[in-house]
Design a protein around this motif. Structure first.
Motif, PDB file in Angstrom:
ATOM      1  N   GLY A   1      -4.962   6.097 -11.109  1.00  0.00           N
ATOM      2  CA  GLY A   1      -4.669   7.380 -10.462  1.00  0.00           C
ATOM      3  C   GLY A   1      -5.685   8.445 -10.819  1.00  0.00           C
ATOM      4  N   LEU A   2      -6.098   8.474 -12.069  1.00  0.00           N
ATOM      5  CA  LEU A   2      -7.118   9.426 -12.503  1.00  0.00           C
ATOM      6  C   LEU A   2      -8.417   9.192 -11.745  1.00  0.00           C
ATOM      7  CD1 LEU A   2      -8.152  11.621 -14.496  1.00  0.00           C
ATOM      8  CD2 LEU A   2      -8.779   9.721 -16.014  1.00  0.00           C
TER       9      LEU A   2
ATOM     10  N   ASP B   1     -16.359   9.991   2.519  1.00  0.00           N
ATOM     11  CA  ASP B   1     -15.042  10.616   2.610  1.00  0.00           C
ATOM     12  C   ASP B   1     -13.995   9.694   3.223  1.00  0.00           C
ATOM     13  OD1 ASP B   1     -15.706  12.983   1.351  1.00  0.00           O
ATOM     14  OD2 ASP B   1     -16.134  14.056   3.202  1.00  0.00           O
ATOM     15  N   ASP B   2     -14.396   8.896   4.220  1.00  0.00           N
ATOM     16  CA  ASP B   2     -13.413   7.999   4.839  1.00  0.00           C
ATOM     17  C   ASP B   2     -12.973   6.914   3.857  1.00  0.00           C
ATOM     18  OD1 ASP B   2     -16.021   6.959   5.035  1.00  0.00           O
ATOM     19  OD2 ASP B   2     -15.533   5.754   6.798  1.00  0.00           O
ATOM     20  N   GLN B   3     -13.877   6.450   3.017  1.00  0.00           N
ATOM     21  CA  GLN B   3     -13.511   5.459   1.996  1.00  0.00           C
ATOM     22  C   GLN B   3     -12.584   6.085   0.957  1.00  0.00           C
ATOM     23  OE1 GLN B   3     -17.591   4.438   0.917  1.00  0.00           O
ATOM     24  NE2 GLN B   3     -17.158   2.320   1.507  1.00  0.00           N
ATOM     25  N   ILE B   4     -12.898   7.294   0.565  1.00  0.00           N
ATOM     26  CA  ILE B   4     -12.059   7.997  -0.412  1.00  0.00           C
ATOM     27  C   ILE B   4     -10.660   8.196   0.151  1.00  0.00           C
ATOM     28  CG2 ILE B   4     -11.720  10.185  -1.638  1.00  0.00           C
ATOM     29  CD1 ILE B   4     -14.813  10.281  -1.936  1.00  0.00           C
ATOM     30  N   ALA B   5     -10.575   8.596   1.425  1.00  0.00           N
ATOM     31  CA  ALA B   5      -9.264   8.780   2.058  1.00  0.00           C
ATOM     32  C   ALA B   5      -8.482   7.468   2.080  1.00  0.00           C
ATOM     33  CB  ALA B   5      -9.434   9.330   3.469  1.00  0.00           C
ATOM     34  N   LEU B   6      -9.152   6.359   2.364  1.00  0.00           N
ATOM     35  CA  LEU B   6      -8.495   5.047   2.335  1.00  0.00           C
ATOM     36  C   LEU B   6      -7.958   4.736   0.943  1.00  0.00           C
ATOM     37  CD1 LEU B   6     -10.855   2.701   4.396  1.00  0.00           C
ATOM     38  CD2 LEU B   6      -8.457   3.214   4.883  1.00  0.00           C
ATOM     39  N   LEU B   7      -8.775   5.001  -0.060  1.00  0.00           N
ATOM     40  CA  LEU B   7      -8.355   4.736  -1.435  1.00  0.00           C
ATOM     41  C   LEU B   7      -7.171   5.616  -1.826  1.00  0.00           C
ATOM     42  CD1 LEU B   7     -11.868   4.343  -3.045  1.00  0.00           C
ATOM     43  CD2 LEU B   7     -10.157   2.545  -2.770  1.00  0.00           C
ATOM     44  N   GLU B   8      -7.229   6.876  -1.472  1.00  0.00           N
ATOM     45  CA  GLU B   8      -6.144   7.792  -1.817  1.00  0.00           C
ATOM     46  C   GLU B   8      -4.836   7.368  -1.158  1.00  0.00           C
ATOM     47  OE1 GLU B   8      -8.746  11.876  -2.513  1.00  0.00           O
ATOM     48  OE2 GLU B   8      -8.014  11.411  -0.489  1.00  0.00           O
ATOM     49  N   THR B   9      -4.901   7.055   0.122  1.00  0.00           N
ATOM     50  CA  THR B   9      -3.703   6.666   0.862  1.00  0.00           C
ATOM     51  C   THR B   9      -3.135   5.346   0.352  1.00  0.00           C
ATOM     52  OG1 THR B   9      -4.542   7.792   2.829  1.00  0.00           O
ATOM     53  CG2 THR B   9      -2.801   6.169   3.175  1.00  0.00           C
ATOM     54  N   SER B  10      -4.005   4.373   0.172  1.00  0.00           N
ATOM     55  CA  SER B  10      -3.523   3.062  -0.278  1.00  0.00           C
ATOM     56  C   SER B  10      -3.015   3.130  -1.718  1.00  0.00           C
ATOM     57  CB  SER B  10      -4.609   1.998  -0.127  1.00  0.00           C
ATOM     58  OG  SER B  10      -5.749   2.294  -0.901  1.00  0.00           O
TER      59      SER B  10
ATOM     60  N   ARG C   1      -2.651  -5.648   6.223  1.00  0.00           N
ATOM     61  CA  ARG C   1      -3.159  -4.267   6.212  1.00  0.00           C
ATOM     62  C   ARG C   1      -4.337  -4.100   5.249  1.00  0.00           C
ATOM     63  NH1 ARG C   1       0.970  -0.430   4.513  1.00  0.00           N
ATOM     64  NH2 ARG C   1       1.652  -2.120   3.165  1.00  0.00           N
ATOM     65  N   PHE C   2      -4.596  -5.121   4.436  1.00  0.00           N
ATOM     66  CA  PHE C   2      -5.741  -5.072   3.514  1.00  0.00           C
ATOM     67  C   PHE C   2      -6.982  -5.510   4.291  1.00  0.00           C
ATOM     68  CE2 PHE C   2      -8.125  -6.303  -0.437  1.00  0.00           C
ATOM     69  CZ  PHE C   2      -8.132  -5.042  -0.995  1.00  0.00           C
ATOM     70  N   THR C   3      -7.490  -4.578   5.047  1.00  0.00           N
ATOM     71  CA  THR C   3      -8.616  -4.840   5.937  1.00  0.00           C
ATOM     72  C   THR C   3      -9.907  -4.999   5.146  1.00  0.00           C
ATOM     73  OG1 THR C   3      -9.089  -2.491   6.163  1.00  0.00           O
ATOM     74  CG2 THR C   3      -7.529  -3.453   7.764  1.00  0.00           C
ATOM     75  N   ALA C   4     -10.928  -5.477   5.823  1.00  0.00           N
ATOM     76  CA  ALA C   4     -12.246  -5.600   5.186  1.00  0.00           C
ATOM     77  C   ALA C   4     -12.734  -4.228   4.727  1.00  0.00           C
ATOM     78  CB  ALA C   4     -13.239  -6.235   6.153  1.00  0.00           C
ATOM     79  N   GLU C   5     -12.439  -3.212   5.502  1.00  0.00           N
ATOM     80  CA  GLU C   5     -12.857  -1.855   5.148  1.00  0.00           C
ATOM     81  C   GLU C   5     -12.144  -1.370   3.880  1.00  0.00           C
ATOM     82  OE1 GLU C   5     -13.335   2.474   7.369  1.00  0.00           O
ATOM     83  OE2 GLU C   5     -11.813   1.072   8.102  1.00  0.00           O
ATOM     84  N   LEU C   6     -10.857  -1.629   3.795  1.00  0.00           N
ATOM     85  CA  LEU C   6     -10.101  -1.225   2.610  1.00  0.00           C
ATOM     86  C   LEU C   6     -10.562  -2.026   1.397  1.00  0.00           C
ATOM     87  CD1 LEU C   6      -7.898   0.522   1.364  1.00  0.00           C
ATOM     88  CD2 LEU C   6      -6.205  -1.147   2.178  1.00  0.00           C
TER      89      LEU C   6
ATOM     90  N   ALA D   1      -1.649   5.744  -3.170  1.00  0.00           N
ATOM     91  CA  ALA D   1      -0.352   6.425  -3.148  1.00  0.00           C
ATOM     92  C   ALA D   1       0.756   5.435  -2.811  1.00  0.00           C
ATOM     93  CB  ALA D   1      -0.377   7.573  -2.144  1.00  0.00           C
ATOM     94  N   GLU D   2       0.494   4.533  -1.897  1.00  0.00           N
ATOM     95  CA  GLU D   2       1.502   3.551  -1.516  1.00  0.00           C
ATOM     96  C   GLU D   2       1.726   2.512  -2.617  1.00  0.00           C
ATOM     97  OE1 GLU D   2       2.370   0.052   1.728  1.00  0.00           O
ATOM     98  OE2 GLU D   2       1.028   1.692   2.327  1.00  0.00           O
ATOM     99  N   VAL D   3       0.654   1.910  -3.096  1.00  0.00           N
ATOM    100  CA  VAL D   3       0.810   0.827  -4.073  1.00  0.00           C
ATOM    101  C   VAL D   3       1.335   1.345  -5.406  1.00  0.00           C
ATOM    102  CG1 VAL D   3      -1.532   0.751  -5.054  1.00  0.00           C
ATOM    103  CG2 VAL D   3      -0.221  -1.349  -4.836  1.00  0.00           C
ATOM    104  N   SER D   4       0.984   2.546  -5.775  1.00  0.00           N
ATOM    105  CA  SER D   4       1.446   3.089  -7.059  1.00  0.00           C
ATOM    106  C   SER D   4       2.933   3.403  -7.042  1.00  0.00           C
ATOM    107  CB  SER D   4       0.639   4.320  -7.460  1.00  0.00           C
ATOM    108  OG  SER D   4       0.888   5.382  -6.562  1.00  0.00           O
ATOM    109  N   ALA D   5       3.507   3.541  -5.859  1.00  0.00           N
ATOM    110  CA  ALA D   5       4.945   3.784  -5.750  1.00  0.00           C
ATOM    111  C   ALA D   5       5.754   2.500  -5.925  1.00  0.00           C
ATOM    112  CB  ALA D   5       5.266   4.424  -4.401  1.00  0.00           C
ATOM    113  N   SER D   6       5.077   1.370  -5.896  1.00  0.00           N
ATOM    114  CA  SER D   6       5.742   0.074  -6.034  1.00  0.00           C
ATOM    115  C   SER D   6       6.021  -0.228  -7.500  1.00  0.00           C
ATOM    116  CB  SER D   6       4.858  -1.034  -5.456  1.00  0.00           C
ATOM    117  OG  SER D   6       5.343  -2.299  -5.836  1.00  0.00           O
TER     118      SER D   6
END
Length: 156
Positions: free
Chosen positions: A58-59, A3-12, A109-114, A14-19
């Motif tokens: 996004g899908l 879930d924490d990985q999914i949350a990272l993907l969703e948040t990141s 901000r592109f951490t090893a975890e992300l 959302a940001e990058v897709s707005a660019s």
């Protein structure tokens, strides 16, 4: 995927897709990594192609909690890509271009975890797509034949 990985993907995502620049940056990186891939795009409207790229991403991101629901769409996408000339080796190049794009976009901000989350998600999607393309080849059908079959045809 956790879930924490999914949350990272969703948040990141959302940001990058707005660019407006992220898709162009992706294709720039892709063509730097493998200039021969430009031929697969011919006269393609690259702005429209970028929209398709982010719609597909996004899908996937929206479906990470139940990825099995998008497997049929990913399989069909893979078979269409075979028709366009995409081969297994191209998936590694696309993955590298995606990670480079995200790294450049997010910077520190592109951490090893992300990075791990994005690599894991991409590898899962690429695995599904390459398997579908291989099944189409093994079954001897054309891309059009495969697209006319139910998405689960040939799955074991």
């Amino acid at each position: 995927m956790h879930d924490d990985q999914i949350a990272l993907l969703e948040t990141s995502f959302a940001e990058v897709s707005a660019s407006r620049d992220a898709a162009a940056l992706f294709y720039e990186r892709l063509f730097v990594l493998d200039p021969a891939l430009k031929r697969l795009f011919g006269d393609t409207d690259m702005a429209g192609q970028g929209e398709k790229l982010f719609a597909a991403l996004g899908l996937v991101v929206a479906s990470l909690r139940s990825l099995d629901k998008v497997v049929p769409e990913l399989e069909q996408l893979a078979v269409r890509h075979v028709r366009y000339g995409v081969r297994d080796g191209h998936y590694a190049t696309v993955g590298a271009a995606l990670i480079e794009t995200l790294s450049l976009y997010f910077g520190r901000r592109f951490t090893a975890e992300l990075r791990r989350a994005w690599v894991g998600a991409y590898e899962a999607v690429a695995g599904v797509m390459m398997a579908a393309a291989r099944r189409a080849a093994v079954e001897g059908g054309t891309a059009a034949d495969m697209l006319s079959r139910p998405a689960s045809a040939g799955a074991s």
